[in-house]
Structure formats: C-alpha cells, structure tokens
Scaffold this motif. Structure first.
Motif, PDB file in Angstrom:
ATOM      1  N   LEU A  74       4.000  12.252 -13.621  1.00 59.18           N
ATOM      2  CA  LEU A  74       3.246  12.790 -12.495  1.00 59.18           C
ATOM      3  C   LEU A  74       1.760  12.498 -12.707  1.00 59.18           C
ATOM      4  CD1 LEU A  74       3.791  16.310 -10.920  1.00 59.18           C
ATOM      5  CD2 LEU A  74       1.522  15.322 -11.151  1.00 59.18           C
ATOM      6  N   HIS A  75       1.196  11.665 -11.831  1.00 60.27           N
ATOM      7  CA  HIS A  75      -0.222  11.301 -11.906  1.00 60.27           C
ATOM      8  C   HIS A  75      -0.991  12.052 -10.819  1.00 60.27           C
ATOM      9  CE1 HIS A  75       0.001   7.742 -14.663  1.00 60.27           C
ATOM     10  NE2 HIS A  75       1.253   7.750 -14.243  1.00 60.27           N
ATOM     11  N   ARG A  76      -2.053  12.723 -11.215  1.00 59.51           N
ATOM     12  CA  ARG A  76      -2.970  13.357 -10.260  1.00 59.51           C
ATOM     13  C   ARG A  76      -4.254  12.533 -10.227  1.00 59.51           C
ATOM     14  NH1 ARG A  76      -0.716  18.353  -9.189  1.00 59.51           N
ATOM     15  NH2 ARG A  76       0.706  19.155 -10.800  1.00 59.51           N
ATOM     16  N   TRP A  77      -4.405  11.740  -9.157  1.00 55.70           N
ATOM     17  CA  TRP A  77      -5.502  10.793  -9.080  1.00 55.70           C
ATOM     18  C   TRP A  77      -6.712  11.421  -8.391  1.00 55.70           C
ATOM     19  CZ3 TRP A  77      -4.411   6.622 -11.871  1.00 55.70           C
ATOM     20  CH2 TRP A  77      -3.071   6.239 -12.022  1.00 55.70           C
ATOM     21  N   PRO A  78      -7.923  11.125  -8.853  1.00 56.67           N
ATOM     22  CA  PRO A  78      -9.131  11.626  -8.187  1.00 56.67           C
ATOM     23  C   PRO A  78      -9.435  10.805  -6.941  1.00 56.67           C
ATOM     24  CG  PRO A  78      -9.742  10.254 -10.045  1.00 56.67           C
ATOM     25  CD  PRO A  78      -8.237  10.352 -10.073  1.00 56.67           C
ATOM     26  N   ARG A  79     -10.374  11.287  -6.155  1.00 51.41           N
ATOM     27  CA  ARG A  79     -10.689  10.600  -4.907  1.00 51.41           C
ATOM     28  C   ARG A  79     -11.484   9.312  -5.112  1.00 51.41           C
ATOM     29  NH1 ARG A  79     -15.355  14.364  -2.074  1.00 51.41           N
ATOM     30  NH2 ARG A  79     -16.976  14.137  -3.673  1.00 51.41           N
ATOM     31  N   GLY A  80     -11.963   9.080  -6.311  1.00 46.92           N
ATOM     32  CA  GLY A  80     -12.754   7.881  -6.572  1.00 46.92           C
ATOM     33  C   GLY A  80     -11.947   6.613  -6.739  1.00 46.92           C
ATOM     34  N   VAL A  81     -10.601   6.734  -6.791  1.00 45.66           N
ATOM     35  CA  VAL A  81      -9.752   5.559  -6.935  1.00 45.66           C
ATOM     36  C   VAL A  81      -8.614   5.648  -5.918  1.00 45.66           C
ATOM     37  CG1 VAL A  81     -10.267   5.306  -9.391  1.00 45.66           C
ATOM     38  CG2 VAL A  81      -8.279   6.645  -8.679  1.00 45.66           C
ATOM     39  N   TYR A  82      -7.923   4.537  -5.741  1.00 47.57           N
ATOM     40  CA  TYR A  82      -6.750   4.523  -4.876  1.00 47.57           C
ATOM     41  C   TYR A  82      -5.739   3.517  -5.405  1.00 47.57           C
ATOM     42  CZ  TYR A  82      -8.387   0.113  -2.789  1.00 47.57           C
ATOM     43  OH  TYR A  82      -8.782  -1.191  -2.585  1.00 47.57           O
ATOM     44  N   VAL A  83      -4.510   3.636  -4.937  1.00 49.86           N
ATOM     45  CA  VAL A  83      -3.471   2.657  -5.237  1.00 49.86           C
ATOM     46  C   VAL A  83      -3.062   2.001  -3.939  1.00 49.86           C
ATOM     47  CG1 VAL A  83      -2.633   3.865  -7.286  1.00 49.86           C
ATOM     48  CG2 VAL A  83      -1.645   4.402  -5.054  1.00 49.86           C
ATOM     49  N   ASP A  84      -2.661   0.755  -4.027  1.00 50.88           N
ATOM     50  CA  ASP A  84      -2.229   0.000  -2.859  1.00 50.88           C
ATOM     51  C   ASP A  84      -0.714   0.152  -2.712  1.00 50.88           C
ATOM     52  OD1 ASP A  84      -1.563  -1.829  -0.915  1.00 50.88           O
ATOM     53  OD2 ASP A  84      -2.934  -3.373  -1.638  1.00 50.88           O
ATOM     54  N   PRO A  85      -0.240   0.863  -1.694  1.00 49.11           N
ATOM     55  CA  PRO A  85       1.211   1.065  -1.550  1.00 49.11           C
ATOM     56  C   PRO A  85       2.004  -0.234  -1.444  1.00 49.11           C
ATOM     57  CG  PRO A  85      -0.017   2.536  -0.090  1.00 49.11           C
ATOM     58  CD  PRO A  85      -0.999   1.554  -0.644  1.00 49.11           C
ATOM     59  N   TYR A  86       1.441  -1.231  -0.778  1.00 48.03           N
ATOM     60  CA  TYR A  86       2.149  -2.507  -0.621  1.00 48.03           C
ATOM     61  C   TYR A  86       2.248  -3.239  -1.960  1.00 48.03           C
ATOM     62  CZ  TYR A  86       0.998  -1.372   4.193  1.00 48.03           C
ATOM     63  OH  TYR A  86       0.865  -0.726   5.398  1.00 48.03           O
ATOM     64  N   GLN A  87       1.189  -3.167  -2.748  1.00 48.42           N
ATOM     65  CA  GLN A  87       1.215  -3.781  -4.070  1.00 48.42           C
ATOM     66  C   GLN A  87       2.220  -3.092  -4.980  1.00 48.42           C
ATOM     67  OE1 GLN A  87      -2.419  -3.308  -6.313  1.00 48.42           O
ATOM     68  NE2 GLN A  87      -2.017  -5.107  -7.578  1.00 48.42           N
ATOM     69  N   LEU A  88       2.269  -1.761  -4.917  1.00 57.82           N
ATOM     70  CA  LEU A  88       3.211  -1.010  -5.749  1.00 57.82           C
ATOM     71  C   LEU A  88       4.655  -1.272  -5.322  1.00 57.82           C
ATOM     72  CD1 LEU A  88       1.391   2.422  -6.088  1.00 57.82           C
ATOM     73  CD2 LEU A  88       1.561   0.594  -7.782  1.00 57.82           C
ATOM     74  N   ALA A  89       4.883  -1.392  -4.016  1.00 56.59           N
ATOM     75  CA  ALA A  89       6.236  -1.687  -3.541  1.00 56.59           C
ATOM     76  C   ALA A  89       6.712  -3.037  -4.060  1.00 56.59           C
ATOM     77  CB  ALA A  89       6.272  -1.655  -2.019  1.00 56.59           C
ATOM     78  N   SER A  90       5.811  -4.011  -4.088  1.00 58.57           N
ATOM     79  CA  SER A  90       6.169  -5.330  -4.606  1.00 58.57           C
ATOM     80  C   SER A  90       6.433  -5.282  -6.109  1.00 58.57           C
ATOM     81  CB  SER A  90       5.048  -6.327  -4.296  1.00 58.57           C
ATOM     82  OG  SER A  90       5.331  -7.601  -4.837  1.00 58.57           O
ATOM     83  N   LEU A  91       5.631  -4.502  -6.838  1.00 65.29           N
ATOM     84  CA  LEU A  91       5.815  -4.401  -8.287  1.00 65.29           C
ATOM     85  C   LEU A  91       7.117  -3.695  -8.639  1.00 65.29           C
ATOM     86  CD1 LEU A  91       2.221  -3.464  -9.553  1.00 65.29           C
ATOM     87  CD2 LEU A  91       3.440  -5.614  -9.910  1.00 65.29           C
ATOM     88  N   SER A  92       7.436  -2.623  -7.908  1.00 64.76           N
ATOM     89  CA  SER A  92       8.627  -1.844  -8.237  1.00 64.76           C
ATOM     90  C   SER A  92       9.916  -2.637  -8.014  1.00 64.76           C
ATOM     91  CB  SER A  92       8.655  -0.555  -7.414  1.00 64.76           C
ATOM     92  OG  SER A  92       8.714  -0.834  -6.028  1.00 64.76           O
ATOM     93  N   GLU A  93       9.868  -3.646  -7.141  1.00 68.02           N
ATOM     94  CA  GLU A  93      11.055  -4.475  -6.914  1.00 68.02           C
ATOM     95  C   GLU A  93      11.416  -5.294  -8.144  1.00 68.02           C
ATOM     96  OE1 GLU A  93      10.321  -6.848  -3.512  1.00 68.02           O
ATOM     97  OE2 GLU A  93      10.525  -5.190  -2.071  1.00 68.02           O
ATOM     98  N   HIS A  94      10.411  -5.586  -8.980  1.00 71.24           N
ATOM     99  CA  HIS A  94      10.650  -6.404 -10.163  1.00 71.24           C
ATOM    100  C   HIS A  94      10.435  -5.611 -11.450  1.00 71.24           C
ATOM    101  CE1 HIS A  94       9.368  -9.069  -6.818  1.00 71.24           C
ATOM    102  NE2 HIS A  94      10.306  -9.877  -7.290  1.00 71.24           N
ATOM    103  N   SER A  95      10.418  -4.287 -11.358  1.00 66.12           N
ATOM    104  CA  SER A  95      10.199  -3.449 -12.530  1.00 66.12           C
ATOM    105  C   SER A  95      11.348  -2.458 -12.670  1.00 66.12           C
ATOM    106  CB  SER A  95       8.860  -2.696 -12.407  1.00 66.12           C
ATOM    107  OG  SER A  95       7.786  -3.588 -12.209  1.00 66.12           O
ATOM    108  N   SER A  96      11.345  -1.753 -13.785  1.00 67.30           N
ATOM    109  CA  SER A  96      12.389  -0.760 -14.049  1.00 67.30           C
ATOM    110  C   SER A  96      11.918   0.639 -13.677  1.00 67.30           C
ATOM    111  CB  SER A  96      12.768  -0.790 -15.536  1.00 67.30           C
ATOM    112  OG  SER A  96      11.631  -0.528 -16.349  1.00 67.30           O
ATOM    113  N   TRP A  97      11.024   0.746 -12.713  1.00 65.75           N
ATOM    114  CA  TRP A  97      10.559   2.051 -12.265  1.00 65.75           C
ATOM    115  C   TRP A  97      10.312   2.028 -10.761  1.00 65.75           C
ATOM    116  CZ3 TRP A  97       5.762   1.467 -10.053  1.00 65.75           C
ATOM    117  CH2 TRP A  97       4.981   0.392 -10.498  1.00 65.75           C
ATOM    118  N   GLN A  98      10.360   3.225 -10.178  1.00 68.10           N
ATOM    119  CA  GLN A  98      10.104   3.423  -8.758  1.00 68.10           C
ATOM    120  C   GLN A  98       8.994   4.461  -8.619  1.00 68.10           C
ATOM    121  OE1 GLN A  98      11.540   1.637  -6.371  1.00 68.10           O
ATOM    122  NE2 GLN A  98      12.978   0.582  -7.728  1.00 68.10           N
ATOM    123  N   ILE A  99       8.286   4.410  -7.502  1.00 70.92           N
ATOM    124  CA  ILE A  99       7.142   5.304  -7.332  1.00 70.92           C
ATOM    125  C   ILE A  99       7.182   5.964  -5.964  1.00 70.92           C
ATOM    126  CG2 ILE A  99       5.608   3.497  -6.437  1.00 70.92           C
ATOM    127  CD1 ILE A  99       3.335   4.840  -8.055  1.00 70.92           C
TER     128      ILE A  99
END
Length: 246
Positions: A74-99
């Motif tokens: 469980l990651h609690r991210w501050p407002r100073g950063v963000y994650v790209d949902p499209y980038q994470l979706a592409s990564l999770s397809e080729h990784s052993s984790w889901q987000i």
C-alpha cells in the motif's frame, strides 16, 4: 422421549466439536500469518534522476510461507508526484504484479492544485523463498515558483505498507503489535477484505527534490514576453502592409 433427547444431545455435542475445531484451525492459521509478517522485511530504493524516478520496493517474506497467502503493498503518495495509469497498465501486462489506483489521475495538474492518492500493488508469490520486487515509475509535478531564492523543493514519500491475508484466517483477533486494516480484496475487485498490516518500522520518509521556478522573475518575464509579442505584431503588420497581403 428419552431417545429423542439423547439424539439431540449427541447432535449438539458433535456441532460443538466441529465449531471448536474450526476456531482452533482459524487461530492456528492466524498465528502463522502473524509469524510470517513479523519475519518479513521491506526495503525501498529510489532510482533515476530529474522529474522521472522509479520506486523499487523489495519484500522478503518468511521462507515457510504457504501457498494461498496474498500480499499487498500500500503506497500513500504525496501530491507532488503522480503515476501514469496507462504506463502502469502496460507494465503490469509484462510483470508479476497488478496495481489498483484509488482515484483518477490528472497528468497535467500542478502540485498545488491536486491531492495525494493511494495505490495497491498485488504481487504474485514465486518460488520456495518468496522474494518480491516491484518497480513503480513516478513523475514529479510542476510546483509553484519560489519567492525566497530556493531553486528546488522537497517532496517526502512514505515507505509502503505491507499487508498480508489468507482465506484460512477468517477472523483476525489479538494481532498486536500489528493492526488490521480494510483494503480491496484484489486489483479487479471493489469489495474489501481484512488484511494484517506490518507494524511501522523506525525509518523516515524518502525525500525527492524537484526544480522550481524563480518567483522574483515573474514580472520581468511577463513584461519581456508582452514586449516581444507587441514588436512581432508591429513587424508582421508592417510587412503585410508593404506587400499588400490581405
């Protein structure tokens, strides 16, 4: 009459025995879950530079962890950063984790106009000695300009929380010093389940520094931009008048 009473007594005794065994099994699995959590280690490393970083989390679970145990970071991210949902979706397809992200992410909003968010990472357990490694790319948001001469601003990120659960432990009781939290059962499941959370270790947040603009230059930059724009308009109008361009 006595036969009926005897039959009822036998049935109640049998049910009581089954219930007692189920309770003992549940307590046994919950005790194992607590032991596995206490022997787990979580380490975090920040890689790359600039506005585009990577948070690498390594989890080492007890080697005797049984199959069927679920893990969440469980990651609690501050407002100073963000994650790209499209980038994470592409990564999770080729990784052993889901987000799973708890809210919508606007990639263009500056830091002072947005809020923090939470992500749930569901890694898969592989091998006899479960060692999980998750690398999440993060990106720095643009911040308000500084008026005190500072050229960088610090963004503090908390370490991820490790959560464990198993279907065989249905009731989590007496788990001190750990706590029980509610979190989504899976990345594609909106229902919540009870998870056992690893007690916070004594460690400070990870700091990231991002460059910011100089607020004292706002007036000169705006004035210079306006002046250049006016000169360009005058020169363009003169050129169109001389060449009769309509």
């Amino acid at each position: 009459m006595y036969l009926v009473l005897f039959t009822v007594f036998v049935c109640l005794s049998t049910c009581h025995c089954f219930i007692q065994k189920d309770v003992q099994k549940n307590e046994s699995h919950c005790g194992l879950l607590k032991q596995w959590l206490e022997s787990s280690l979580v380490s975090v490393e920040l890689t790359k530079k600039g506005f585009h970083r990577e948070v690498v989390t390594t989890v080492e679970l007890s080697p005797d962890v049984l199959s069927g145990v679920r893990v969440v970071l469980l990651h609690r991210w501050p407002r100073g950063v963000y994650v790209d949902p499209y980038q994470l979706a592409s990564l999770s397809e080729h990784s052993s984790w889901q987000i799973l992200i708890d809210s919508a992410i606007d990639l263009e909003v500056p830091a002072h106009k947005t809020a923090g968010f939470v992500t749930y990472v569901y890694p898969a357990l592989n091998g006899p000695t479960p060692r999980l490694k998750v690398a999440i790319p993060i990106h720095g948001r643009y911040h308000e300009p500084s008026y005190d001469g500072e050229t960088f601003t610090a963004v503090e990120m908390q370490h991820p929380e490790l959560l464990l659960r198993t279907e065989k432990c249905s009731q989590l009781n007496n788990v001190e010093p750990h706590t029980v939290v509610d979190a989504p059962c899976a990345h594609d499941n909106s229902s919540t389940c009870q998870w056992l959370k690893l007690q916070h270790q004594e460690r400070g947040p990870a700091g990231v520094r991002f460059p910011v603009g100089d607020g004292s230059l706002v007036a000169p930059v705006c004035g210079g931009t306006l002046l250049v724009t006016m000169l360009c308009c005058v020169a363009l109008s003169k050129h169109m008048w001389e060449h009769r361009i309509s």
